[in-house]
Scaffold this active site. Structure first.
Site, mmCIF file in Angstrom:
data_model
loop_
_atom_site.group_PDB
_atom_site.id
_atom_site.type_symbol
_atom_site.label_atom_id
_atom_site.label_comp_id
_atom_site.label_asym_id
_atom_site.label_seq_id
_atom_site.Cartn_x
_atom_site.Cartn_y
_atom_site.Cartn_z
ATOM 1 C CG ASP A 182 6.923 32.391 -9.040
ATOM 2 O OD1 ASP A 182 6.886 31.744 -7.978
ATOM 3 O OD2 ASP A 182 6.649 33.609 -9.127
ATOM 4 C CG ASN A 190 -3.632 36.454 -2.896
ATOM 5 O OD1 ASN A 190 -4.644 35.825 -3.195
ATOM 6 N ND2 ASN A 190 -2.490 35.871 -2.585
ATOM 7 C CG HIS A 195 -5.933 35.919 0.644
ATOM 8 N ND1 HIS A 195 -5.971 37.119 1.314
ATOM 9 C CD2 HIS A 195 -4.625 35.637 0.447
ATOM 10 C CE1 HIS A 195 -4.743 37.536 1.520
ATOM 11 N NE2 HIS A 195 -3.900 36.661 1.005
ATOM 12 C CG ASP A 199 -6.982 30.249 -1.912
ATOM 13 O OD1 ASP A 199 -5.801 30.659 -1.978
ATOM 14 O OD2 ASP A 199 -7.573 30.031 -0.837
ATOM 15 C CD GLU A 225 3.535 33.560 -5.390
ATOM 16 O OE1 GLU A 225 3.091 33.080 -4.324
ATOM 17 O OE2 GLU A 225 4.203 34.607 -5.436
#
Ligand SMILES: [Mg+2]
Length: 308
Positions: A182, A190, A195, A199, A225
């Protein structure tokens, strides 16, 4: 177009060959069914004109053999002196597509072969369509199994894969490991960079992990994530080492921003080894998940193993 002629009567065979040749067919002529069968097994032929009565293998038996074989469709036209419908039914039942009675009328033979070619063309079109459909299905299956952002398998393909791996491990009495990975404080990435950059970080982490994994390991997006890796043939110690290596891979990653800044992230890992011979994978994933929480609670950017 190639055409096979099977006829034991030499004169008829010559007349047939000459007529077919003059209509543009590439003729192979043989004198019995057995020889015809050998040609068909060796060469791709789509059209057959066969006499009914021949030594060794008769026309209907040749047709029967062709229909039972797995080969491209051969359009078979039987030549016969029989005009009674019982015999015609017998020939059709054996797999013949059409009939022509001897002595044959050349114009009729030519027209009937034209019908055969139309049917073969339709067969070819159909085969092409089936190919296209199969390809499209394959692409759809791939799309359905892949996470588009990370370009690795999705949760659904993870569950299929771990089902396969755990069953294999149960059969072979071998072990496999599950690594939950994780990305730490991803929300902050973010919030701070937007964003689109978030990404890019996700896809960069996925690419780095896919690149760092062993040849028989598989990596998937578990959600958000979070990624998950399946690693067959691991002990608790070797799995922990793999987890450490992956943690370092993520920590050393630099994802470039437009302003030249490089985004750095870390990841927390929880890893668990399935007991030898166990087919129940849900428990292993649960252990890896608990280990992941332990890594988060202990300050992140670390690997926790279960069993310890
Ligand atoms: Mg004959």
């Amino acid at each position: 177009m190639k055409i096979l002629v099977a006829e034991d009567d030499r004169a008829t065979r010559l007349i047939l060959s000459r007529a077919l040749g003059s209509w543009g067919y590439d003729v192979i002529a043989v004198s019995d069914g057995e020889e015809a069968w050998q040609v068909l097994s060796r060469e791709k032929m789509r059209l057959l004109v066969s006499d009914w009565e021949m030594p060794r293998l008769e026309g209907p038996d040749l047709c029967r053999r062709i229909r039972q074989a797995s080969m491209a469709y051969v359009y078979a036209l039987l030549l016969t002196t029989h005009k009674d419908s019982d015999r015609i039914v017998e020939g059709l039942d054996a797999g013949a597509d059409d009939f022509i009675t001897k002595p044959f009328n050349p114009a009729e033979l030519r027209a009937r072969l034209g019908v055969g070619r139309r049917i073969l063309d339709l067969q070819d079109e159909l085969a092409l369509k089936v190919d296209e459909l199969e390809r499209a299905n394959g692409q759809l299956a791939k799309i359905a199994a892949t996470d588009p952002l990370m370009n690795i398998g999705n949760r659904r393909s993870f569950e299929l894969a771990i089902g396969r791996v755990s069953q294999k491990a149960a059969r072979e009495e071998s072990r496999y490991g599950v690594l939950m990975i994780d990305i730490d404080h991803f929300k902050q990435v973010n919030d701070r960079y937007g964003h689109a950059m978030g990404d890019r970080v996700l896809s960069a982490v996925a690419a780095a992990l896919a690149n760092a994994k062993g040849p028989s390991d598989e990596v998937f997006r578990y959600g958000g994530e979070e990624l998950v890796m399946i690693s067959p043939g691991q002990t608790a110690a070797s799995l922990h080492d793999l987890g450490e290596r992956l943690r370092e891979v993520v920590a050393s990653l630099r994802v470039a921003c437009q302003d030249g800044e490089a985004i750095r992230v870390t990841a927390s890992l929880g890893v668990a080894v399935a007991p030898a011979g166990s087919a129940r994978w849900e428990a292993v994933v649960e252990y890896a998940d608990q280990a992941l929480y332990a890594s988060k609670n202990a300050g992140r950017n670390r690997v926790t193993s279960i069993p310890r």
